[in-house]
Scaffold this active site. Structure first.
Site, short mmCIF file in Angstrom:
data_model
loop_
_atom_site.label_atom_id
_atom_site.label_comp_id
_atom_site.label_asym_id
_atom_site.label_seq_id
_atom_site.Cartn_x
_atom_site.Cartn_y
_atom_site.Cartn_z
N HIS A 115 14.76 13.85 19.53
CA HIS A 115 13.74 14.74 20.07
C HIS A 115 14.21 15.27 21.42
O HIS A 115 14.71 14.49 22.25
CB HIS A 115 12.41 13.97 20.24
CG HIS A 115 11.29 14.85 20.70
ND1 HIS A 115 10.68 15.75 19.86
CD2 HIS A 115 10.68 14.97 21.90
CE1 HIS A 115 9.73 16.39 20.53
NE2 HIS A 115 9.72 15.95 21.77
N ASP A 135 8.34 6.05 13.06
CA ASP A 135 7.25 5.26 12.50
C ASP A 135 6.18 6.21 11.98
O ASP A 135 6.44 7.40 11.78
CB ASP A 135 6.71 4.23 13.50
CG ASP A 135 6.09 4.86 14.74
OD1 ASP A 135 5.85 6.09 14.75
OD2 ASP A 135 5.83 4.12 15.72
#
Length: 208
Positions: free
Chosen positions: A112, A144
């Site tokens: 990211h 997750d």
């Protein structure tokens, strides 16, 4: 010598991180690993064309008009068919279903373009520039069930210069993404680790 590990790459766009991972494998910066399959949800993704030009195994599994879990089940099936040890998201513009995440526990990485938990979601570089931060960067983390949330493996910092705009900042962050992803893949595949709360902790014995 470690056993050879197989990577599965998921992408939706240009595939710059795919290219960086493949180059790192070829140069020996990622040890004892191979790209087993590259999967895109978009047939016209430049990254899938680049993967084919490299002679990599590619699959296009369209997502349009399908439920998230229906699509995820087909993608997961393809990854398992290719005996993938680690799934690397490289500009994959889809949220993964909880079911998919559960199929590969602590085996899905994402990169990211911000220093998480700051600026999750889309257009992170533009968010950082507009907010006026003095330091930005990138984060490689486990995936997750929540967006840009899993345990952080590697972060790289990038100073925000007075002369920057969001495009020059994004370009310098991208350079560090390529470095960070290589480090993170090596850490997860070969370094040995445990997760303590939210912390990625290196250990002597691999738990992968």
């Amino acid at each position: 010598m470690w056993a050879m590990k197989s990577l599965g790459i998921l992408l939706s766009g240009r595939g710059s991180n795919l290219a960086a991972i493949a180059d790192s494998i070829d140069a020996g910066r990622i040890l004892d690993a191979r790209i087993a399959v590259v999967i895109s949800n978009k047939a016209d993704a430049p990254g899938i064309t680049a993967a084919r030009q490299r002679g990599l195994t590619t699959l296009v599994i369209p997502s349009r008009g399908r439920t998230r879990e229906e699509h995820d089940r087909e993608v997961a099936g393809a990854l398992k068919q290719h005996h993938v040890d680690l799934v690397c998201l490289a500009g994959y513009m889809r949220l993964l279903s909880p079911w998919f995440v559960q199929q590969f526990p602590q085996r899905i990485l994402n990169i990211h373009p911000s220093l998480l938990p700051a600026f999750p979601g889309l257009e992170a570089q533009e968010q950082a520039f507009a907010y006026g931060v003095k330091v930005s960067g990138c984060t490689v983390h486990f995936v997750d069930e929540e967006l840009d949330h899993g345990a952080i493996i590697v972060q790289k910092t990038v100073p925000v210069l007075d002369s920057d705009d969001e495009h020059t900042l994004a370009a310098r962050i991208l350079e560090q993404e390529h470095v960070a992803y290589t480090e993170a893949i090596n850490e997860v595949l070969h370094g040995g680790f445990r997760i303590a709360g939210r912390r990625f902790v290196k250990s002597q014995k691999a738990e992968f």
